[in-house]
Design a protein around this motif. Sequence first.
Motif, PDB file in Angstrom:
ATOM      1  N   PHE A 129       0.883  -1.162   0.000  1.00  0.00           N
ATOM      2  CA  PHE A 129       0.000   0.000   0.000  1.00  0.00           C
ATOM      3  C   PHE A 129       0.921   1.213   0.000  1.00  0.00           C
ATOM      4  CE2 PHE A 129      -2.381  -3.397   2.035  1.00  0.00           C
ATOM      5  CZ  PHE A 129      -3.621  -3.298   1.414  1.00  0.00           C
ATOM      6  N   PRO A 130       0.438   2.391  -0.359  1.00  0.00           N
ATOM      7  CA  PRO A 130       1.317   3.566  -0.353  1.00  0.00           C
ATOM      8  C   PRO A 130       1.964   3.829   1.009  1.00  0.00           C
ATOM      9  CG  PRO A 130      -0.724   4.073  -1.485  1.00  0.00           C
ATOM     10  CD  PRO A 130      -0.891   2.690  -0.868  1.00  0.00           C
ATOM     11  N   PHE A 131       1.347   3.350   2.056  1.00  0.00           N
ATOM     12  CA  PHE A 131       1.834   3.556   3.411  1.00  0.00           C
ATOM     13  C   PHE A 131       2.526   2.330   3.995  1.00  0.00           C
ATOM     14  CE2 PHE A 131      -2.679   2.594   3.159  1.00  0.00           C
ATOM     15  CZ  PHE A 131      -2.757   1.405   3.870  1.00  0.00           C
ATOM     16  N   LEU A 132       2.702   1.247   3.206  1.00  0.00           N
ATOM     17  CA  LEU A 132       3.247  -0.003   3.739  1.00  0.00           C
ATOM     18  C   LEU A 132       4.094  -0.723   2.686  1.00  0.00           C
ATOM     19  CD1 LEU A 132       3.254  -1.781   6.269  1.00  0.00           C
ATOM     20  CD2 LEU A 132       1.228  -2.929   5.365  1.00  0.00           C
ATOM     21  N   PRO A 133       5.409  -0.459   2.683  1.00  0.00           N
ATOM     22  CA  PRO A 133       6.286  -1.091   1.700  1.00  0.00           C
ATOM     23  C   PRO A 133       6.798  -2.463   2.159  1.00  0.00           C
ATOM     24  CG  PRO A 133       7.534   0.464   2.987  1.00  0.00           C
ATOM     25  CD  PRO A 133       6.095   0.537   3.481  1.00  0.00           C
ATOM     26  N   LEU A 134       7.367  -3.197   1.220  1.00  0.00           N
ATOM     27  CA  LEU A 134       8.124  -4.411   1.518  1.00  0.00           C
ATOM     28  C   LEU A 134       9.308  -4.458   0.569  1.00  0.00           C
ATOM     29  CD1 LEU A 134       7.657  -6.780  -0.800  1.00  0.00           C
ATOM     30  CD2 LEU A 134       5.583  -7.153   0.429  1.00  0.00           C
ATOM     31  N   ILE A 135      10.275  -5.288   0.891  1.00  0.00           N
ATOM     32  CA  ILE A 135      11.453  -5.456   0.043  1.00  0.00           C
ATOM     33  C   ILE A 135      11.502  -6.899  -0.419  1.00  0.00           C
ATOM     34  CG2 ILE A 135      13.987  -5.532  -0.011  1.00  0.00           C
ATOM     35  CD1 ILE A 135      14.001  -3.131   1.865  1.00  0.00           C
ATOM     36  N   LEU A 136      11.721  -7.090  -1.713  1.00  0.00           N
ATOM     37  CA  LEU A 136      11.960  -8.400  -2.305  1.00  0.00           C
ATOM     38  C   LEU A 136      13.430  -8.436  -2.709  1.00  0.00           C
ATOM     39  CD1 LEU A 136       9.889 -10.371  -4.805  1.00  0.00           C
ATOM     40  CD2 LEU A 136      12.209  -9.786  -5.432  1.00  0.00           C
ATOM     41  N   ARG A 137      14.155  -9.447  -2.234  1.00  0.00           N
ATOM     42  CA  ARG A 137      15.563  -9.648  -2.614  1.00  0.00           C
ATOM     43  C   ARG A 137      15.702 -11.060  -3.156  1.00  0.00           C
ATOM     44  NH1 ARG A 137      18.757  -5.501  -0.588  1.00  0.00           N
ATOM     45  NH2 ARG A 137      18.003  -4.600   1.352  1.00  0.00           N
ATOM     46  N   PHE A 138      16.283 -11.152  -4.344  1.00  0.00           N
ATOM     47  CA  PHE A 138      16.441 -12.450  -4.998  1.00  0.00           C
ATOM     48  C   PHE A 138      17.875 -12.636  -5.446  1.00  0.00           C
ATOM     49  CE2 PHE A 138      16.544 -14.946  -8.938  1.00  0.00           C
ATOM     50  CZ  PHE A 138      16.096 -16.155  -8.432  1.00  0.00           C
ATOM     51  N   TRP A 139      18.400 -13.843  -5.201  1.00  0.00           N
ATOM     52  CA  TRP A 139      19.712 -14.233  -5.685  1.00  0.00           C
ATOM     53  C   TRP A 139      19.560 -15.492  -6.533  1.00  0.00           C
ATOM     54  CZ3 TRP A 139      18.834 -12.427  -0.796  1.00  0.00           C
ATOM     55  CH2 TRP A 139      19.585 -11.338  -0.380  1.00  0.00           C
ATOM     56  N   GLU A 140      20.160 -15.475  -7.722  1.00  0.00           N
ATOM     57  CA  GLU A 140      20.171 -16.630  -8.622  1.00  0.00           C
ATOM     58  C   GLU A 140      20.918 -17.792  -7.969  1.00  0.00           C
ATOM     59  OE1 GLU A 140      19.061 -17.328 -11.723  1.00  0.00           O
ATOM     60  OE2 GLU A 140      18.332 -15.371 -12.343  1.00  0.00           O
ATOM     61  N   SER A 141      20.589 -19.003  -8.399  1.00  0.00           N
ATOM     62  CA  SER A 141      21.335 -20.167  -7.935  1.00  0.00           C
ATOM     63  C   SER A 141      22.711 -20.168  -8.606  1.00  0.00           C
ATOM     64  CB  SER A 141      20.583 -21.453  -8.286  1.00  0.00           C
ATOM     65  OG  SER A 141      20.492 -21.595  -9.697  1.00  0.00           O
ATOM     66  N   ASP A 142      23.638 -20.872  -7.989  1.00  0.00           N
ATOM     67  CA  ASP A 142      24.947 -21.094  -8.619  1.00  0.00           C
ATOM     68  C   ASP A 142      25.373 -22.518  -8.283  1.00  0.00           C
ATOM     69  OD1 ASP A 142      26.054 -21.068  -6.011  1.00  0.00           O
ATOM     70  OD2 ASP A 142      26.709 -18.988  -6.187  1.00  0.00           O
ATOM     71  N   GLU A 143      26.625 -22.856  -8.578  1.00  0.00           N
ATOM     72  CA  GLU A 143      27.079 -24.235  -8.361  1.00  0.00           C
ATOM     73  C   GLU A 143      27.089 -24.627  -6.884  1.00  0.00           C
ATOM     74  OE1 GLU A 143      30.323 -21.333  -8.625  1.00  0.00           O
ATOM     75  OE2 GLU A 143      28.855 -21.917 -10.110  1.00  0.00           O
ATOM     76  N   ASP A 144      27.105 -23.651  -5.985  1.00  0.00           N
ATOM     77  CA  ASP A 144      27.170 -23.950  -4.557  1.00  0.00           C
ATOM     78  C   ASP A 144      25.854 -23.762  -3.803  1.00  0.00           C
ATOM     79  OD1 ASP A 144      29.951 -24.537  -4.606  1.00  0.00           O
ATOM     80  OD2 ASP A 144      30.385 -22.380  -4.627  1.00  0.00           O
ATOM     81  N   PHE A 145      24.979 -22.889  -4.301  1.00  0.00           N
ATOM     82  CA  PHE A 145      23.773 -22.546  -3.548  1.00  0.00           C
ATOM     83  C   PHE A 145      22.538 -22.538  -4.445  1.00  0.00           C
ATOM     84  CE2 PHE A 145      27.285 -20.428  -1.329  1.00  0.00           C
ATOM     85  CZ  PHE A 145      27.097 -20.920  -0.050  1.00  0.00           C
TER      86      PHE A 145
END
Length: 182
Positions: A129-145
């Motif tokens: 909502f205009p008064f309620l933000p959130l953060i999305l953080r994404f990391w691609e997979s790699d050979e270890d994770f």
Amino acid sequence: MIRKFSLEHDRQSLFIRFAGRRYRIERSTGIVNWLNEALQTEEKADYNEVMTIYDVLCYSKENCRLANEWVNVASLFAVQGGSLEKGSSFFQEAGKYFDGNTKELAHACAALRGRKLDKGDAAYELDLFPFLPLILRFWESDEDFPASLQILTDKNVLDYMHYETLMFAITHIFERLKGNMR
């Protein structure tokens, strides 16, 4: 509600923005529709949309305020078991869907009027909502994770809505992002 959240309104309707869309709540019936800007039509809001909007408008604490402190949604103090229990696949499944599609995810976040952040392969601050933000953080997979997805909310998010409703809202955000990626 109008004063508390500075809602646009007229005699027939209340208007609120949720997840990048403008919604109209009919005062006489409570019906919730969203404006399809591309088609200039109104569409019926789905269950997750309606429940999130109603919960925020009707449940939120009288003096709810942001703490301006980000926390991982999985660490909210009131969470005991449920969808985010250790080993849960709630974020893992979304992470798998986004894996290999970072550019598309970034485009989808921008389409929701997200503000790009630095930390992560795709990281955006989105407005529930205009008064309620959130953060999305994404990391691609790699050979270890494997791929990793985090959702951060304001520490006081549960002053605005029930925990279960927060999960409706996040589910809705994921569906909107997936739809924008197609």
